[in-house]
Design a protein around this motif. Structure first.
Motif, PDB file in Angstrom:
ATOM      1  N   ARG A  13      36.084  47.568  62.814  1.00 42.82           N
ATOM      2  CA  ARG A  13      37.516  47.941  61.902  1.00 42.82           C
ATOM      3  C   ARG A  13      38.175  47.136  61.289  1.00 42.82           C
ATOM      4  NH1 ARG A  13      34.254  51.472  62.662  1.00 42.82           N
ATOM      5  NH2 ARG A  13      34.364  53.633  63.225  1.00 42.82           N
ATOM      6  N   ARG A  14      38.110  45.907  61.535  1.00 42.23           N
ATOM      7  CA  ARG A  14      38.777  44.931  60.922  1.00 42.23           C
ATOM      8  C   ARG A  14      37.971  44.113  59.922  1.00 42.23           C
ATOM      9  NH1 ARG A  14      42.885  41.182  63.147  1.00 42.23           N
ATOM     10  NH2 ARG A  14      42.669  39.083  61.865  1.00 42.23           N
ATOM     11  N   PHE A  15      38.216  44.133  58.719  1.00 42.50           N
ATOM     12  CA  PHE A  15      37.482  43.556  57.628  1.00 42.50           C
ATOM     13  C   PHE A  15      38.362  42.460  56.708  1.00 42.50           C
ATOM     14  CE2 PHE A  15      35.275  47.442  58.580  1.00 42.50           C
ATOM     15  CZ  PHE A  15      34.051  46.729  58.505  1.00 42.50           C
ATOM     16  N   ASP A  16      37.778  41.462  56.504  1.00 42.31           N
ATOM     17  CA  ASP A  16      38.504  40.147  55.534  1.00 42.31           C
ATOM     18  C   ASP A  16      37.952  40.432  54.247  1.00 42.31           C
ATOM     19  OD1 ASP A  16      39.158  39.289  58.025  1.00 42.31           O
ATOM     20  OD2 ASP A  16      38.889  37.398  57.397  1.00 42.31           O
ATOM     21  N   SER A  17      38.737  40.516  53.093  1.00 40.35           N
ATOM     22  CA  SER A  17      38.265  40.369  51.782  1.00 40.35           C
ATOM     23  C   SER A  17      39.515  39.674  50.915  1.00 40.35           C
ATOM     24  CB  SER A  17      38.426  42.062  51.420  1.00 40.35           C
ATOM     25  OG  SER A  17      39.818  42.533  51.547  1.00 40.35           O
ATOM     26  N   THR A  18      39.025  39.649  49.580  1.00 37.13           N
ATOM     27  CA  THR A  18      39.919  39.020  48.723  1.00 37.13           C
ATOM     28  C   THR A  18      39.910  39.989  47.250  1.00 37.13           C
ATOM     29  OG1 THR A  18      38.410  37.704  47.563  1.00 37.13           O
ATOM     30  CG2 THR A  18      39.484  36.709  49.202  1.00 37.13           C
ATOM     31  N   ILE A  19      40.851  40.047  46.661  1.00 34.77           N
ATOM     32  CA  ILE A  19      41.161  40.821  45.445  1.00 34.77           C
ATOM     33  C   ILE A  19      40.217  40.242  44.383  1.00 34.77           C
ATOM     34  CG2 ILE A  19      42.587  41.336  43.420  1.00 34.77           C
ATOM     35  CD1 ILE A  19      44.704  41.825  45.429  1.00 34.77           C
ATOM     36  N   LYS A  20      39.309  41.082  43.729  1.00 37.65           N
ATOM     37  CA  LYS A  20      38.275  40.717  43.000  1.00 37.65           C
ATOM     38  C   LYS A  20      37.190  39.794  43.402  1.00 37.65           C
ATOM     39  CE  LYS A  20      41.223  40.993  38.976  1.00 37.65           C
ATOM     40  NZ  LYS A  20      40.932  42.326  38.719  1.00 37.65           N
ATOM     41  N   GLY A  21      37.057  39.529  44.847  1.00 39.40           N
ATOM     42  CA  GLY A  21      35.960  38.745  45.482  1.00 39.40           C
ATOM     43  C   GLY A  21      36.151  37.334  45.163  1.00 39.40           C
ATOM     44  N   PHE A  22      37.347  36.800  44.849  1.00 37.90           N
ATOM     45  CA  PHE A  22      37.247  35.383  44.841  1.00 37.90           C
ATOM     46  C   PHE A  22      37.000  34.705  45.884  1.00 37.90           C
ATOM     47  CE2 PHE A  22      40.397  36.737  41.079  1.00 37.90           C
ATOM     48  CZ  PHE A  22      39.589  36.612  40.247  1.00 37.90           C
ATOM     49  N   GLY A  23      36.555  33.345  45.706  1.00 38.63           N
ATOM     50  CA  GLY A  23      36.300  32.464  46.905  1.00 38.63           C
ATOM     51  C   GLY A  23      35.009  32.754  47.466  1.00 38.63           C
ATOM     52  N   GLY A  24      34.753  32.188  48.653  1.00 38.32           N
ATOM     53  CA  GLY A  24      33.560  31.979  49.192  1.00 38.32           C
ATOM     54  C   GLY A  24      33.261  30.718  49.562  1.00 38.32           C
ATOM     55  N   CYS A  25      32.112  30.457  49.946  1.00 37.28           N
ATOM     56  CA  CYS A  25      31.688  28.810  50.616  1.00 37.28           C
ATOM     57  C   CYS A  25      31.019  28.209  49.447  1.00 37.28           C
ATOM     58  CB  CYS A  25      30.908  29.208  51.891  1.00 37.28           C
ATOM     59  SG  CYS A  25      30.498  27.563  52.438  1.00 37.28           S
ATOM     60  N   PRO A  26      31.510  27.142  49.137  1.00 32.00           N
ATOM     61  CA  PRO A  26      30.977  26.363  48.305  1.00 32.00           C
ATOM     62  C   PRO A  26      29.277  25.883  48.533  1.00 32.00           C
ATOM     63  CG  PRO A  26      33.048  25.468  48.345  1.00 32.00           C
ATOM     64  CD  PRO A  26      32.706  26.430  49.785  1.00 32.00           C
ATOM     65  N   MET A  27      29.366  25.739  49.836  1.00 32.01           N
ATOM     66  CA  MET A  27      27.958  25.297  50.282  1.00 32.01           C
ATOM     67  C   MET A  27      26.969  26.202  50.351  1.00 32.01           C
ATOM     68  SD  MET A  27      29.098  23.357  53.772  1.00 32.01           S
ATOM     69  CE  MET A  27      30.524  22.055  53.807  1.00 32.01           C
ATOM     70  N   ALA A  28      27.536  27.521  49.705  1.00 33.49           N
ATOM     71  CA  ALA A  28      26.354  28.621  49.564  1.00 33.49           C
ATOM     72  C   ALA A  28      25.381  28.332  48.150  1.00 33.49           C
ATOM     73  CB  ALA A  28      26.804  29.721  49.211  1.00 33.49           C
ATOM     74  N   LYS A  29      25.882  27.268  47.323  1.00 29.33           N
ATOM     75  CA  LYS A  29      25.265  26.954  46.260  1.00 29.33           C
ATOM     76  C   LYS A  29      24.763  28.082  45.555  1.00 29.33           C
ATOM     77  CE  LYS A  29      23.796  22.289  48.122  1.00 29.33           C
ATOM     78  NZ  LYS A  29      22.801  21.530  48.602  1.00 29.33           N
ATOM     79  N   ASP A  30      25.546  29.244  45.154  1.00 30.18           N
ATOM     80  CA  ASP A  30      25.261  30.362  44.494  1.00 30.18           C
ATOM     81  C   ASP A  30      26.768  31.160  44.156  1.00 30.18           C
ATOM     82  OD1 ASP A  30      24.341  32.790  43.435  1.00 30.18           O
ATOM     83  OD2 ASP A  30      23.125  33.334  45.199  1.00 30.18           O
ATOM     84  N   GLU A  31      26.791  30.981  42.848  1.00 32.46           N
ATOM     85  CA  GLU A  31      28.097  31.427  42.387  1.00 32.46           C
ATOM     86  C   GLU A  31      28.485  32.845  42.404  1.00 32.46           C
ATOM     87  OE1 GLU A  31      26.814  31.786  37.460  1.00 32.46           O
ATOM     88  OE2 GLU A  31      28.250  30.170  38.058  1.00 32.46           O
ATOM     89  N   LEU A  32      27.296  33.545  42.848  1.00 35.35           N
ATOM     90  CA  LEU A  32      27.422  34.927  43.160  1.00 35.35           C
ATOM     91  C   LEU A  32      27.985  35.296  44.427  1.00 35.35           C
ATOM     92  CD1 LEU A  32      24.381  36.414  40.976  1.00 35.35           C
ATOM     93  CD2 LEU A  32      26.684  36.586  40.334  1.00 35.35           C
ATOM     94  N   VAL A  33      27.873  34.320  45.255  1.00 39.61           N
ATOM     95  CA  VAL A  33      28.263  34.613  46.639  1.00 39.61           C
ATOM     96  C   VAL A  33      29.466  34.229  46.916  1.00 39.61           C
ATOM     97  CG1 VAL A  33      27.725  33.997  48.906  1.00 39.61           C
ATOM     98  CG2 VAL A  33      25.881  34.150  47.670  1.00 39.61           C
ATOM     99  N   GLY A  34      30.521  35.406  46.886  1.00 48.10           N
ATOM    100  CA  GLY A  34      31.836  35.358  47.348  1.00 48.10           C
ATOM    101  C   GLY A  34      32.458  36.375  48.187  1.00 48.10           C
ATOM    102  N   ASN A  35      33.483  36.309  48.408  1.00 44.21           N
ATOM    103  CA  ASN A  35      34.085  37.304  49.522  1.00 44.21           C
ATOM    104  C   ASN A  35      33.801  38.485  48.883  1.00 44.21           C
ATOM    105  OD1 ASN A  35      35.630  35.790  51.596  1.00 44.21           O
ATOM    106  ND2 ASN A  35      36.714  34.629  49.700  1.00 44.21           N
TER     107      ASN A  35
END
Length: 282
Positions: free
Chosen positions: A224-246
């Protein structure tokens, strides 16, 4: 009821241009009016490592924190950062990124997993003395891109080690967006019944098309505890995929309405924050 943790820190720390202190203060103050349970607002880490967070103390001084409102969480990567963070009464939670990928833990905190567990123990002791709560994020909790050993048993082993330190809030993080619904079901279905005194959360990174199945899998198993960001900004730069965000907070609001799960969110204040985010994250 869902417990929403809004993460402007995660959105800002890797942003491609510097965000001014004044803009950070204005944005986080707008989030404080929405009604989130917790706001992950900043971090006490080396400014050389994360220059976007060098002004965390200045941002904190400018925040208007309503009594009984959202609680503040700050990320720390070592005991030195924790010693700085606990000095501030306004901060309720310290968050520590504990990776179960040896490669990522060395890159992220310059420590092995074993040494990081010792650091967690020291930070936990500090938190208890200063009336703070430590939130441990199991980063790379569903796999890693480095070829480091991973399976659900490894993840559960490290959760067990953290529980032995009396860590009571543990968030499973899909750092590079690799989690599959079956893996999410498996981990939460085994962990939540086994550790009834621990609050388990989810910090998912995702492509825009995969967010629903990840949230739904965790929710179905009692998270029941979820982290998120408005508009899904952020994510891990090491994912090397600009579509992978919060996960986008808007999607969690949609999910809560679909499942008829009540949220104590001021929708007008949320809309104002979303408009401000569109001006700042450009």
């Amino acid at each position: 009821m869902l417990k929403l943790v809004e993460c402007p820190r995660d959105a800002m720390q890797g942003w491609h241009h510097a965000i001014s202190t004044a803009d950070k203060i204005a944005y986080i103050n707008s989030l404080l009016r929405v009604g989130f349970d917790t706001i992950d607002f900043g971090s006490f880490v080396s400014p050389k490592a994360i220059p976007q967070m060098a002004d965390t103390v200045d941002v904190l001084k400018g925040l208007e924190i309503p009594a009984g409102g959202s609680k503040l969480l700050a990320i720390v990567a070592n005991l030195r950062g924790a010693l700085s963070a606990v000095e501030f009464e306004e901060i309720s939670y310290l968050g520590f990124p504990f990776s179960i990928s040896e490669t990522f833990q060395l890159r992220n905190t310059n420590k092995t997993i074993a040494a990081s567990l010792e650091e967690v123990a020291a930070i936990q002791e500090l938190c208890l003395k200063n009336r703070k709560q430590l939130v441990v994020y199991i980063s790379m909790g569903f796999g890693n891109p480095y070829g480091d050993p991973y399976d659900a048993a490894i993840a559960m082993k490290w959760v067990d080690e953290l529980v032995k330190l009396d860590i009571q809030v543990i968030s499973l993080a899909d750092t590079v967006g690799v989690a599959q619904p079956k893996d999410i079901h498996y981990l939460f279905s085994h962990l939540i019944p086994a550790y009834k005194n621990v609050e388990f959360g989810a910090h998912f990174h995702s492509t825009p098309s995969a967010w629903y199945e990840k949230i739904d899998a965790a929710y179905a198993e009692g998270c029941r505890r979820f982290d998120s960001t408005i508009k899904g900004f952020g994510g891990c730069p090491m994912a090397k995929d600009e579509l992978v965000g919060n996960i986008a907070t808007e999607n969690l609001l949609f999910y809560s309405k679909e499942k008829q799960v009540p949220l104590l969110i001021d929708e007008q204040a949320f809309s104002a924050s979303a408009l401000l985010a569109a001006q700042i994250f450009v």
